[in-house]
Design an enzyme around this catalytic site. Sequence first.
Site, short mmCIF file in Angstrom:
data_model
loop_
_atom_site.label_atom_id
_atom_site.label_comp_id
_atom_site.label_asym_id
_atom_site.label_seq_id
_atom_site.Cartn_x
_atom_site.Cartn_y
_atom_site.Cartn_z
CB SER A 110 -0.59 -0.07 1.28
OG SER A 110 -1.21 1.18 1.65
CB SER A 111 0.49 4.59 -1.25
OG SER A 111 -0.92 4.86 -0.73
#
Length: 327
Positions: A110-111
């Site tokens: 995930s970012s």
Amino acid sequence: MTIYPKIYVAGHRGMVGSAIVRQLLTQGQPVEHIVTRTHAELELTDQAAVRFFFETEKPDHVYLAAAKVGGIHANTTFPAEFIYQNLMMQANVIDAAFNNGVKKLLLLGSSCIYPKLAPQPMREDALLNGALESTNEPYAIAKIAGIKLCESYNRQYRQSHGVDYRSVMPTNLYGPGDNYHPEYSHVIPALIRRFHEAKVSHAPSITIWGTGTPKREFLYVDDMAAACLHVMNLPQATYQQHTQSTLGHINVGWGDDITIKELAETIARVIGYTGDIAFDPSKPDGTPRKLMDSTRLHALGWHASIGLEAGLVKAYEDFFNQQAAKP
Ligand SMILES: NC(=O)c1ccc[n+]([C@@H]2O[C@H](COP(=O)([O-])OP(=O)(O)OC[C@H]3O[C@@H](n4cnc5c(N)ncnc54)[C@H](OP(=O)(O)O)[C@@H]3O)[C@@H](O)[C@H]2O)c1
């Protein structure tokens, strides 16, 4: 005669996992060569159960899209569950995969792995260069550990066992299978619900938190799934040319961002809401910009293709279907 690998998609009922299964089927993978287990059938935090599953099923490839996920509220309320369950799921699956001869595995991250103040757009090498956003730090630490697990198994076992474990870091995703919960959903599903309800009730206006000026990036989940297959299927030499042994992950983004105001106007248009859209600047905006740098992915030959408006039309259909399916 084509020989198909046996592919295990962990988390196949989730938003990303179900899109990966759709994409595998679209690209010709026979359904009988896709292995799945629901959470109820296989508890991925249970090491013995995961080992037994790999020993008996013997998959060739693994997409690891199972995770405990949630928004700010869930992350701040259940930090222990977020770090423990994600660490355990990843460690159990990656180690059991290795011990049962799995050569290819793709981990979904995930970012949020990037520092809170990472330069924008965020490049892969921003990893571990600053403090994380405190609200989801336990989740981010688990995801960073997942990246490092993949890199470490590659470094130790690539030569001896042919291990090739990769990881991708998606931007904000939306589309079929999203969670439209009124309190616990991300920005797109939350706005779809609000605009839909405002349209149905003929509400004259909608007020959105903040100034509407922060910029965010969004990617349709089927584009994400296509990127996952693309990255998984790259020849090993190509993947290695574009990554480093201790910086092996790849960002997956749309490549550009839009303001929350533009997003709200687009959703209103797709849903057919014609009332006013107001903003409440007394409410927090969050970080001004969050955009992935997808240069690495583009250099590897993949670009997103499903534009926001087209994606939102399908997402709105999904919202309708989910509402209709409720008892
Ligand atoms: N959605 C996004 O916007 C987004 C953005 C960036 C990254 N990602 C990443 O993509 C991955 C998947 O996210 P998602 O949005 O698809 O999540 P999701 O819709 O909540 O799906 C998660 C899946 O994991 C399974 N699962 C959870 N805990 C489990 C456990 N202990 N044992 C076995 N299975 C378990 C669930 O199984 P059941 O359905 O059987 O309960 C579900 O299928 C995550 O790593 C996430 O960080 C998502």
